[in-house]
Structures are given as C-alpha cells and as structure tokens.
Motif scaffolding. Sequence first.
Motif, short mmCIF file in Angstrom:
data_model
loop_
_atom_site.label_atom_id
_atom_site.label_comp_id
_atom_site.label_asym_id
_atom_site.label_seq_id
_atom_site.Cartn_x
_atom_site.Cartn_y
_atom_site.Cartn_z
N THR A 498 -68.48 4.78 23.53
CA THR A 498 -67.94 3.53 22.99
C THR A 498 -66.63 3.18 23.69
O THR A 498 -66.42 2.03 24.10
N GLU A 499 -65.73 4.17 23.81
CA GLU A 499 -64.47 3.91 24.49
C GLU A 499 -64.70 3.51 25.95
O GLU A 499 -64.06 2.58 26.46
N THR A 501 -67.37 2.19 27.24
CA THR A 501 -67.99 0.86 27.29
C THR A 501 -66.95 -0.23 27.13
O THR A 501 -67.00 -1.27 27.82
N VAL A 502 -66.02 -0.02 26.22
CA VAL A 502 -64.96 -1.02 26.01
C VAL A 502 -64.14 -1.19 27.29
O VAL A 502 -63.83 -2.32 27.70
N LEU A 503 -63.78 -0.08 27.92
CA LEU A 503 -62.99 -0.16 29.15
C LEU A 503 -63.77 -0.82 30.28
O LEU A 503 -63.23 -1.65 31.03
N LEU A 504 -65.05 -0.48 30.40
CA LEU A 504 -65.87 -1.09 31.45
C LEU A 504 -66.05 -2.58 31.20
O LEU A 504 -66.01 -3.40 32.14
N ASP A 505 -66.25 -2.95 29.94
CA ASP A 505 -66.41 -4.36 29.62
C ASP A 505 -65.15 -5.14 29.95
O ASP A 505 -65.20 -6.25 30.51
N PRO A 614 -55.54 7.43 17.21
CA PRO A 614 -56.64 7.10 18.12
C PRO A 614 -56.68 5.62 18.48
O PRO A 614 -56.97 5.27 19.63
N ARG A 615 -56.41 4.75 17.53
CA ARG A 615 -56.41 3.32 17.83
C ARG A 615 -55.28 2.98 18.80
O ARG A 615 -55.46 2.17 19.72
N ARG A 616 -54.10 3.58 18.59
CA ARG A 616 -52.99 3.32 19.51
C ARG A 616 -53.32 3.79 20.92
O ARG A 616 -53.00 3.13 21.91
N ARG A 617 -53.97 4.96 21.02
CA ARG A 617 -54.33 5.46 22.34
C ARG A 617 -55.35 4.55 23.01
O ARG A 617 -55.28 4.31 24.22
N LEU A 618 -56.31 4.04 22.25
CA LEU A 618 -57.30 3.13 22.83
C LEU A 618 -56.64 1.84 23.30
O LEU A 618 -56.94 1.33 24.38
N LEU A 622 -56.50 0.37 27.05
CA LEU A 622 -56.88 -0.99 27.43
C LEU A 622 -55.71 -1.73 28.07
O LEU A 622 -55.91 -2.63 28.90
N GLY A 623 -54.50 -1.36 27.69
CA GLY A 623 -53.34 -2.04 28.25
C GLY A 623 -53.13 -1.76 29.73
O GLY A 623 -52.56 -2.58 30.45
N GLN A 624 -53.59 -0.59 30.21
CA GLN A 624 -53.39 -0.27 31.62
C GLN A 624 -54.13 -1.22 32.56
O GLN A 624 -53.52 -1.79 33.47
N PRO A 625 -55.45 -1.44 32.38
CA PRO A 625 -56.10 -2.43 33.27
C PRO A 625 -55.58 -3.84 33.07
O PRO A 625 -55.54 -4.63 34.01
N LEU A 626 -55.16 -4.17 31.84
CA LEU A 626 -54.58 -5.49 31.62
C LEU A 626 -53.28 -5.66 32.40
O LEU A 626 -53.04 -6.70 33.02
#
Length: 882
Positions: A498-499, A501-505, A614-618, A622-626
Amino acid sequence: MSDALRADALLAEMPREGRGRLKVFLGAAPGVGKTFAMLQAAQAQLRQGVNLRVGVVETHGRAETESMLAGLPQQPLRRLDYRGMAMTEMDLDGLLAQRPKLALVDELAHTNAPGSRHAKRWQDVQELLDTGIDVYTTVNVQHLEALNDQVRDITGVQVRETLPDWVLQEADEILLVDLPPRELLERLREGKVYVPEQARAAIDAFFSQTNLTALRELAMQTAAARVDADLNRRYRQRGQEAPAVRGRLLVGIDGDHQAERLVRHACRVAERRHLPWSVVHVDTGIGRSEEARVQLQGAQQLAERLGGEVVTLRGESVAKALVEHADERRASLLLVGRSRQRLRRHWLGRGLAERLLRQANGLEISVIDTEVDRRPATARARQPVRLLDYGVAMVAAVAATGLAWVVSHTLALPNISLVFLAAVLLVAVRSSLGPALACAALSFLAYDFLFIPPTFSFTIARQEDVLTLLFFLLMAGLTGNLASRQRRQLDALRDTQTETTVLLDLSRKLTAATDRQAVLNVAVQQFSAWTDVEVCLLARGKDGVWKVEAGVQRLLADQERAAAEWSWQHDQPAGLGTDTLPGGRWWWLPLSGEEGPLVLLGVSPRDEAPLPAPRRRLIAALGQPLAQALARAQLAEDLEAARLHGETEQLRSALLASVSHDLRTPLTAMRGSIDSLLALGEAIPLGDRLELLEGTRDEAERLDRYIQNLLDMTRLGHGGLKLARDWVAPVDIVASALQRLRPVLAPLQVETLIPKELPLLYVHAALIEQALVNVLENAARFSPSQGRLRISVEADDVELRFAVSDQGPGIPLEERDKIFDMFYTAARGDRGGQGTGLGLAICQGMVGAHGGRVSVGDGIDGQGTTLTLHLPLHPQPQLEEE
C-alpha cells in the motif's frame, strides 16, 4: 591516516559559518556553583567590551549568585498566563531582536511554559545559536537523556526534565564545575542551596553523600568522554592514527517497557566505543495493542533525539532479520534485551539471544538483563480478544465434527483426522494463532470422544490411538501456527505494498507536472483521498506575506502562523504533535530544496489529535518526491528566466552596436536638409524646398518606425507585451496597414485579394496591424520601382493567413530561417542596406504571442518572396439579432 580523515577533523575544528558558539557549565548536582561560574565568566567578558545580555538566570535566592548579576544587562522576562496562573519565561524574540554577541541562558534542560514557541529551553538555545549568538548555559548531569535510567537507579528519583545528549556533544566547550560531596552537603545545611526546610528534605531524598558521589562520577565520565573525543580529533588533525570508528552498533527493540532502557544503554555504549548506532525493530506481522505501539514509538523517538538511526524491518524471524541487517550494515555489535523465560520459548527454539548466538558469525552479541528493575514489571501488552474469531473456531470445529461423522462410514479413521486439520487450517488463515489453537483443541476432544474406541468416551483403550491423538494435536498446532504466520506476513506485505503503491502513484502523477502549480495540484489531489485530515500548501512570498497556494483556504490563528514561521525559518517540522508550538491544529512539514523550504505542507487532523507516527512517516515519505518535483519546477523557471535574461542582454548589446549607424543615417539626412533651408532660405527654388521638406518628413517617419520597432522589441524581450484581445475583421487590419504605408507603397502596383466572407479574428488588432506593416514595408523596400506587390487573405477551419508577395530578388533557401533573427545583415536579408533588421523579428514575436507563426515562400510567378502570417481561429461569437 588518510587525508580525508585529517581534513574532516580540521573542518570540524573550524567555526561554523553564521552559527554561534555554545559553552556549557556542567555540574553533578544543584548547588555546585554552575550559575556562579557562568556569571563570573560573563563578568570577564563584559570587562573586555563584549556585548552580552542575560536571557534568564535562576538565582534561587542565593545572595552570592545575585551579587554576580550586578552590572550585567538583562533581557526582561516574558509573562504568560496559563489556566489563570501567571508564569514567566525567557523572552526569546526579545533576545533575537537585540542580537547580542553573547547570551546567558541558565538551566538548559528547563521545560518551557505552555504557549511558548518551543517545549524545551535547549531548543530556544539552538535558535539563538542558529542566528549567530554565542550562548553560556548550565546543566546538571542527571538531565542527560542517555543517563536517565542510571540516575534513577542511583537516586531512586525519575528525572522528568531531560535533553538529548547530542546537544552537549555539539557544544564548543564544556567546563566541569565540581564540588566535593562533603562541601556541597555543608552548603545545603547552611541554606546556601535551598532554604533550611527544603534543604533537610533534599538531603534525605536526593542529596545523600552516596548519591552525590555517584553523580559526581557520572559528571566526570561525561566530561572525560568529551576530553577523549577532543584528544582523538587533535590526533587526526596532526595526521596521526586515532581510535578509528569501526563497525556499527545495532540495538533490537520491541514494543515493551524495556525498549527505552535499551535505547539509552545503546547510546552510552556507542558513545564510549565511538560507534554509529541504529535502533532496529523487526515487524513479524503480529498485531500489537495500542500500549505496545505507543511504547515502540516512544523508544524510536527517543533514539532520534539521542542521535541514533531508526530502522524498521519486516520478516518472519526476528533473529534472522537482525543478523542479515547486521551483515548488510557491517555492524560489529548487536545489543538486545534478555527474553523472558517462557516454556514455549524453551520448547520451540529458545529465546532471541540463543537464536542470535547460533546464527551470528563473528558478530558480538550483548544481552542486557532488563528484567532486574526497581519498578514493577509491566505486563506484556495483550492482544485484544476477538470473540468473533473464537466463535468461528467453535463453529468450524462443530462443522468438521458433523462432516467427519457423515463420512466416517466410508473413510478410515486416519482420513477422518484430515477433516479436522482442514478446519484448523481454515480458521488459522482467517483469524490468528489463538483461535486456530482453540479449534485444534476442540477438534482433538471431538476426535477422541466420537471416533477413538471406545466411542462416546474420553477413555483411550488402544496404545496406538494415543500416538494418533498426539500426532493429530501436534500437526494441528503446527499447521495452525504456519497458516497464522503466513497470514501475518501477507498483512505486512499488504501494508508495504500500500505504501509503495501510494509512492508510485504520486511519482507517476509528478512526471506529468511541469510547473509549480501543477505539482501543488498533484499534492492536493494525492492527499484529498484522506478524509480524516485537511491539507494546505503554504508559501511565503518575497514580500513576506503568507499565501495558501493550494488546499484548504482557511485563516490561521496566531500560534499556528508562528509555528509555520518557525518551521519555514528552521526547515524543521513544527506545530501539532511536535515540541515546537504544539498548541495549534496544524502540523507543518517543510518541503525543501537545496536552498531551503519551497513550500510548507500543513496537515490538520479533523479530530484535532496528533498524527500517529506511521502516518507522519508516510507523509514525510510523500514529501520527498514532492519537494524534488518542486525543486525541478523551480529550476525550470530559473533556467527560463536566465534564458530570457540572456536574450535581453544580447538584444541590448546588439542595439548599442546598431543604433549608432542605423539611427544616425536619417538624423544626418534631416540635419542636412534643415541646414540647407536655414542657410539658403528663399534662394532655393520652391520645388527644391518642397523636395527637401518632403525628404525631411520621410526621414522623420522612417526614424519614428525605427524607434517604434526598438520599443516593441524591448517589450517582447522583457515580457511586457500584453494582449488586449478583441474581435476584429481581417479586412479592417489590411485597410489600416495600407493607409499607414500609402507613401511607401506609392511607387508599386499593389493588388489585394480578399474574399467577401471571412471569419473574425480574436487578436490584439494593433499588434497584428503592426506585424503586417513590417512585412509590407520589408516587401516594398526590396521591390523594384513599378513592381507588383500582392496582399491576399485566406482562411480555413483552423487558421487565417495574411500573405504578402513581391517581385524582389528573393531569399535563398539556406537564408530563409535567418531573416527572422535580430539585426540580420546579409545582402539579401531583412535590412537590404538600410533599416535596423528588427522588422521581421518583431513580426514573428507579435504573431507568436497570439499562437501563430510566420512562413517564407516564393513570390509572384516564382520571382521574389512571399511572407505569410498564420493566425489561429477561435470559435466565432454569436451575433445578436436586431
């Protein structure tokens, strides 16, 4: 020794640019004279003319300490109201506004009052250092986070106010303020540390001679470790061998009460051995209670504060995952806690330490017996009992019993056991190990009661049936355990997928985002799927005003705005759930490039509770590619701005080279005509005078066109060309252009081919007219006297075309692309011996601003040149009927 190590040591010794220096006065206990020594050093600095200011000093009513404050300029304390209580704290903003060279900040481990910018005073000190202000501060050794457990074991008191050890390790200078325990106790009895009533209680509870001696040893060890590190650095600066940092320390933790103790012990060991260290947790897929998750997250956050690396692994075997990770990271020491001695661990593979010893090869294993604790042992977090799963286990056992009873007349006894094994396997796959074992036990009883002779009795007559039942129970337990383990691994893999997939999306969406606003829109779209939070992207413009660029448009409270301001300035998370201004509703995460934050990502949970780790880490993942996408968009904008700037500079240089000749020619002709008229006057025949005046007028119009071209080109180069579009008829543009150039076109035979029915253009009429004027003037200049010049207008469903054809010398194919360059000077080029060479360049810029283009072709009857302006057509407006 390598030159790299020596260079690193020299660089570490150099003062960090723009950052202040930190001097810590370290003591073993209150009352040893830390504050007095700090003020004494400050008085010496004041005598040397250093601009200093007292931020906060706690004298505790000691007369000798208060006397040292005399003459030192002080920053007034800030008053806060919290739940009806008036509290005072150091005025951080006041110190930053004053910007002294040196600030005095007492009690580094102090916890700030609610409503302050930072939760801890050491964070205030870090902000002062970041702005270039030197700081003198004091701290007792019992406030170091890594020593918290040792201090509790020594004194029996749990110190609540702590600070990370790295704060002390990054200090530029540490001064140990020491006082023998006997003298400190004497000071206590004399009331020089506390008032007499408090002094007696302090001696009984904390300040015993044994405790003070042990604390004094800890303080000396801490100072000695710092001296040892400084000595090693000195050796490396001289290029000599120093104790090398070799390997890595790994500490394995779980979600239990001993996790934080293990982390603190690992920090101390790593510091003594000069090893980098990591905290490793192996997720085997076993569900955890909320208490276990909180304990695990607390230990991981403690490791981050102490300077350790946090790693989460996923695997079936804890021992195997730890050993493999140790091999990958070239670790030399693995630290784990002692497993609780349970019968099932003795029977099914022993404890973790024993498995590590069997699997590790050349790895040092240290086992800490954390069960010996003065606190009562906290019961292991139990998993919540799901009665539904046990109900399913009971139903499965009953169903298997019924099915076995039906087929018992046709199947042999060993085959009947497979029916019960299938039920156990299904329960294990659906739920967990507990319900599977319950199903196995019920199946065992049913199998014995109904199918083992004598039936309808738990008595076993035959010896071989005993082995059959035991093997059935063993196989049921093993298959249930195996199926439950596979299910846990599947759940863990599903979470990881799931994590991923979110990053790839997100990465896929970002590949199509070409500018900053597109990246921000992708971010909002990505987070909009989370219905339990609100998201906004905040940025500060060059004028210092905050602007919500995407997401929720909502006014921010003063505290939330202050948290955003601090996060932007320090490039660190702030707000809800952090130690910096946690009182608001928003958690701010800076998305940063190489030069600092690009935008602030704000997340506000709808339930106003801090985001779980866990939510903060996710979100941080996501913030890194952004941030990378924003940096890429910013780089593209900067490159485009640099390109435009280069073209503008090129235009400016070309103008300077051309204007002296091309503009002086008409001025010279005009001046000559005017001088002749002034000198000769009426001696010149009337016809000649009129000719001179007409020539002067023609040269003035020519000069006006040059200047207009220069102004238009400058507007194009600086992006100042604004399109005021309106609907206009093409025939009106042609008529106006011919009217303006009537004197220029008089010697030519002008033909116009314009259909009666033409669509309207949605353009800036003046610009298109000017472009057509430039093309017509260019054609007239190259056409022979009495030559033909044709203007035609054509249209289709997509575009409308203005074509200007002449009978001039024509343009070779290899030069047709060059005629649109500024200041083109070829013999057959745009200039033709006179002019600035800007006419066609401006024409192309004006048409291109409308989304059109300019093409070059052959002229009339294959002679000369045809220049065509292509302009796109828009949906035609609906005309109102009268």
